[in-house]
Scaffold this motif. Structure first.
Motif, PDB file in Angstrom:
ATOM      1  N   ASP A  11      38.929  30.092  57.796  1.00 12.91           N
ATOM      2  CA  ASP A  11      37.461  29.269  58.036  1.00 12.91           C
ATOM      3  C   ASP A  11      36.947  29.856  59.290  1.00 12.91           C
ATOM      4  OD1 ASP A  11      35.193  28.153  58.226  1.00 12.91           O
ATOM      5  OD2 ASP A  11      36.236  26.101  58.427  1.00 12.91           O
ATOM      6  N   LEU A  12      35.812  31.054  59.059  1.00  9.48           N
ATOM      7  CA  LEU A  12      35.499  31.393  60.413  1.00  9.48           C
ATOM      8  C   LEU A  12      34.263  30.718  60.679  1.00  9.48           C
ATOM      9  CD1 LEU A  12      35.766  35.292  59.383  1.00  9.48           C
ATOM     10  CD2 LEU A  12      37.525  33.623  59.959  1.00  9.48           C
ATOM     11  N   THR A  13      33.871  29.547  60.436  1.00  4.80           N
ATOM     12  CA  THR A  13      32.801  28.727  60.665  1.00  4.80           C
ATOM     13  C   THR A  13      32.930  28.561  62.035  1.00  4.80           C
ATOM     14  OG1 THR A  13      33.364  26.844  59.670  1.00  4.80           O
ATOM     15  CG2 THR A  13      31.704  28.408  58.463  1.00  4.80           C
ATOM     16  N   PRO A  14      33.790  28.072  62.623  1.00  7.79           N
ATOM     17  CA  PRO A  14      33.858  27.800  64.173  1.00  7.79           C
ATOM     18  C   PRO A  14      33.682  28.914  64.954  1.00  7.79           C
ATOM     19  CG  PRO A  14      35.557  26.777  62.902  1.00  7.79           C
ATOM     20  CD  PRO A  14      35.236  27.972  61.918  1.00  7.79           C
ATOM     21  N   TRP A  15      33.810  30.030  64.635  1.00  7.93           N
ATOM     22  CA  TRP A  15      33.324  31.333  65.338  1.00  7.93           C
ATOM     23  C   TRP A  15      31.932  31.510  65.675  1.00  7.93           C
ATOM     24  CZ3 TRP A  15      36.491  36.143  63.128  1.00  7.93           C
ATOM     25  CH2 TRP A  15      37.787  36.032  63.125  1.00  7.93           C
ATOM     26  N   LEU A  16      31.380  31.964  66.790  1.00  3.63           N
ATOM     27  CA  LEU A  16      30.214  32.433  67.113  1.00  3.63           C
ATOM     28  C   LEU A  16      29.605  33.553  66.020  1.00  3.63           C
ATOM     29  CD1 LEU A  16      30.262  32.857  70.948  1.00  3.63           C
ATOM     30  CD2 LEU A  16      29.506  30.889  69.672  1.00  3.63           C
ATOM     31  N   TYR A  17      28.390  33.479  65.739  1.00  2.00           N
ATOM     32  CA  TYR A  17      27.995  34.413  64.696  1.00  2.00           C
ATOM     33  C   TYR A  17      28.180  35.624  65.037  1.00  2.00           C
ATOM     34  CZ  TYR A  17      25.018  37.307  62.145  1.00  2.00           C
ATOM     35  OH  TYR A  17      24.391  38.486  61.357  1.00  2.00           O
ATOM     36  N   ALA A  18      28.041  36.322  66.286  1.00  2.00           N
ATOM     37  CA  ALA A  18      28.372  37.469  66.807  1.00  2.00           C
ATOM     38  C   ALA A  18      29.607  38.069  66.706  1.00  2.00           C
ATOM     39  CB  ALA A  18      28.093  37.481  68.252  1.00  2.00           C
ATOM     40  N   PHE A  37      25.977  45.761  46.403  1.00  2.00           N
ATOM     41  CA  PHE A  37      26.141  45.258  47.410  1.00  2.00           C
ATOM     42  C   PHE A  37      25.734  46.080  48.939  1.00  2.00           C
ATOM     43  CE2 PHE A  37      28.867  43.318  44.335  1.00  2.00           C
ATOM     44  CZ  PHE A  37      28.306  42.039  44.469  1.00  2.00           C
ATOM     45  N   THR A  38      25.340  45.671  49.728  1.00  2.00           N
ATOM     46  CA  THR A  38      25.196  46.430  51.145  1.00  2.00           C
ATOM     47  C   THR A  38      25.349  45.465  52.444  1.00  2.00           C
ATOM     48  OG1 THR A  38      23.742  48.047  52.160  1.00  2.00           O
ATOM     49  CG2 THR A  38      22.695  45.873  51.025  1.00  2.00           C
ATOM     50  N   LEU A  39      25.839  46.096  53.504  1.00  2.00           N
ATOM     51  CA  LEU A  39      25.756  45.535  54.566  1.00  2.00           C
ATOM     52  C   LEU A  39      24.430  45.606  55.372  1.00  2.00           C
ATOM     53  CD1 LEU A  39      27.565  44.093  56.778  1.00  2.00           C
ATOM     54  CD2 LEU A  39      28.103  46.279  57.663  1.00  2.00           C
ATOM     55  N   CYS A  40      24.059  44.523  55.468  1.00  2.00           N
ATOM     56  CA  CYS A  40      22.461  44.407  56.004  1.00  2.00           C
ATOM     57  C   CYS A  40      22.375  44.818  57.095  1.00  2.00           C
ATOM     58  CB  CYS A  40      21.890  43.088  55.736  1.00  2.00           C
ATOM     59  SG  CYS A  40      21.765  42.408  53.922  1.00  2.00           S
ATOM     60  N   PRO A  41      21.340  45.557  57.757  1.00  2.00           N
ATOM     61  CA  PRO A  41      21.316  46.009  59.106  1.00  2.00           C
ATOM     62  C   PRO A  41      20.883  44.858  60.144  1.00  2.00           C
ATOM     63  CG  PRO A  41      19.080  46.588  57.763  1.00  2.00           C
ATOM     64  CD  PRO A  41      20.238  45.912  56.664  1.00  2.00           C
ATOM     65  N   SER A  42      21.482  44.989  61.201  1.00  2.00           N
ATOM     66  CA  SER A  42      21.339  43.825  62.171  1.00  2.00           C
ATOM     67  C   SER A  42      20.871  44.314  63.590  1.00  2.00           C
ATOM     68  CB  SER A  42      22.761  43.306  62.213  1.00  2.00           C
ATOM     69  OG  SER A  42      22.868  42.154  63.415  1.00  2.00           O
ATOM     70  N   THR A  43      20.018  43.592  64.173  1.00  2.00           N
ATOM     71  CA  THR A  43      19.489  44.172  65.646  1.00  2.00           C
ATOM     72  C   THR A  43      19.370  42.945  66.303  1.00  2.00           C
ATOM     73  OG1 THR A  43      17.875  45.547  66.466  1.00  2.00           O
ATOM     74  CG2 THR A  43      17.168  43.763  64.787  1.00  2.00           C
ATOM     75  N   THR A  44      19.308  43.195  67.794  1.00  2.00           N
ATOM     76  CA  THR A  44      18.941  42.073  68.546  1.00  2.00           C
ATOM     77  C   THR A  44      17.680  42.604  69.336  1.00  2.00           C
ATOM     78  OG1 THR A  44      20.426  43.038  70.331  1.00  2.00           O
ATOM     79  CG2 THR A  44      21.237  41.517  69.143  1.00  2.00           C
ATOM     80  N   LYS A  66      19.557  34.455  63.010  1.00  2.00           N
ATOM     81  CA  LYS A  66      20.762  33.895  63.281  1.00  2.00           C
ATOM     82  C   LYS A  66      20.927  34.009  64.968  1.00  2.00           C
ATOM     83  CE  LYS A  66      23.186  33.397  59.061  1.00  2.00           C
ATOM     84  NZ  LYS A  66      24.581  32.934  58.678  1.00  2.00           N
ATOM     85  N   PRO A  67      21.030  32.867  65.554  1.00  2.00           N
ATOM     86  CA  PRO A  67      21.364  32.949  67.119  1.00  2.00           C
ATOM     87  C   PRO A  67      22.847  33.617  67.346  1.00  2.00           C
ATOM     88  CG  PRO A  67      20.859  30.797  66.454  1.00  2.00           C
ATOM     89  CD  PRO A  67      20.916  31.622  65.187  1.00  2.00           C
ATOM     90  N   LEU A  68      23.051  34.589  68.084  1.00  2.00           N
ATOM     91  CA  LEU A  68      24.337  35.255  68.396  1.00  2.00           C
ATOM     92  C   LEU A  68      25.249  34.083  68.851  1.00  2.00           C
ATOM     93  CD1 LEU A  68      23.367  38.643  69.765  1.00  2.00           C
ATOM     94  CD2 LEU A  68      24.111  38.331  67.606  1.00  2.00           C
ATOM     95  N   ARG A  69      24.870  33.114  69.644  1.00  2.00           N
ATOM     96  CA  ARG A  69      25.766  32.140  70.178  1.00  2.00           C
ATOM     97  C   ARG A  69      26.122  30.970  69.108  1.00  2.00           C
ATOM     98  NH1 ARG A  69      27.630  32.854  75.032  1.00  2.00           N
ATOM     99  NH2 ARG A  69      27.658  30.486  75.129  1.00  2.00           N
ATOM    100  N   ALA A  70      25.292  30.944  67.902  1.00  2.00           N
ATOM    101  CA  ALA A  70      25.581  29.892  67.050  1.00  2.00           C
ATOM    102  C   ALA A  70      26.963  30.020  66.170  1.00  2.00           C
ATOM    103  CB  ALA A  70      24.407  29.906  65.896  1.00  2.00           C
ATOM    104  N   ARG A  71      27.285  28.817  66.195  1.00  2.00           N
ATOM    105  CA  ARG A  71      28.693  28.677  65.396  1.00  2.00           C
ATOM    106  C   ARG A  71      28.366  28.666  63.769  1.00  2.00           C
ATOM    107  NH1 ARG A  71      32.667  28.548  68.987  1.00  2.00           N
ATOM    108  NH2 ARG A  71      32.021  27.679  71.046  1.00  2.00           N
ATOM    109  N   ASN A  72      28.470  27.413  63.393  1.00  2.00           N
ATOM    110  CA  ASN A  72      28.040  27.334  61.698  1.00  2.00           C
ATOM    111  C   ASN A  72      26.704  27.285  61.691  1.00  2.00           C
ATOM    112  OD1 ASN A  72      27.982  27.096  59.168  1.00  2.00           O
ATOM    113  ND2 ASN A  72      29.121  25.024  59.201  1.00  2.00           N
ATOM    114  N   THR A  73      26.000  28.318  61.370  1.00  7.32           N
ATOM    115  CA  THR A  73      24.498  28.449  61.059  1.00  7.32           C
ATOM    116  C   THR A  73      24.216  27.886  59.366  1.00  7.32           C
ATOM    117  OG1 THR A  73      24.490  30.731  60.701  1.00  7.32           O
ATOM    118  CG2 THR A  73      24.058  29.754  63.051  1.00  7.32           C
ATOM    119  N   MET A  74      25.292  27.610  58.827  1.00 15.01           N
ATOM    120  CA  MET A  74      24.983  27.384  57.335  1.00 15.01           C
ATOM    121  C   MET A  74      24.809  25.911  57.326  1.00 15.01           C
ATOM    122  SD  MET A  74      25.424  30.282  56.152  1.00 15.01           S
ATOM    123  CE  MET A  74      25.637  30.206  54.686  1.00 15.01           C
ATOM    124  N   MET A  75      23.807  25.182  56.924  1.00 13.91           N
ATOM    125  CA  MET A  75      23.390  23.988  56.893  1.00 13.91           C
ATOM    126  C   MET A  75      23.353  23.344  55.542  1.00 13.91           C
ATOM    127  SD  MET A  75      20.454  24.333  59.628  1.00 13.91           S
ATOM    128  CE  MET A  75      19.705  22.737  59.352  1.00 13.91           C
TER     129      MET A  75
END
Length: 82
Positions: A11-18, A37-44, A66-75
Motif C-alpha cells: 500500500d503506497l497511499t501513506p507515501w507523498l504523491y511525489a 495506456f500511457t504515462l501521463c505527463p507531469s509538471t510542477t 495533486k499536491p506533491l506533499r499530499a499523502r493519500n489524495t484518493m477520497m
C-alpha cells in the motif's frame, strides 16, 4: 496513468504523491506502456500546465492536480471521487 497506490502488494497511499509518482516513472522506465495506456505527463510548472489546457482539440480529457506533499489524495466515499 498518473499515480500508483499499490505496488507489488504494498500500500503506497501513506507515501507523498511525489514519491509515488517517482515510483510509477521508475516502474515504466525500462518497460514502456503500450496503447491504450500511457504515462501521463507531469509538471510542477504552472505555465506548462496552462498550455496543456489548450490540448482539448488533441484529445486531452482532463487535468489532474495533486499536491506533491499530499499523502493519500484518493477520497473514496466523497461525492465526485471514486
Amino acid at each position: 496513468m498518473f499515480d500508483v497506490v499499490r505496488l507489488a502488494g504494498a500500500d503506497l497511499t501513506p507515501w507523498l504523491y511525489a514519491r509515488r509518482r517517482a515510483a510509477l516513472e521508475t516502474l515504466f522506465a525500462d518497460t514502456p506502456l503500450t496503447a491504450p495506456f500511457t504515462l501521463c505527463p507531469s509538471t510542477t510548472d504552472s505555465a506548462t500546465a496552462r498550455d496543456w489546457l489548450t490540448w482539448t482539440s488533441g484529445g486531452l480529457e482532463e487535468l489532474c492536480f495533486k499536491p506533491l506533499r499530499a499523502r493519500n489524495t484518493m477520497m473514496l466515499g466523497v461525492p465526485g471521487w471514486s
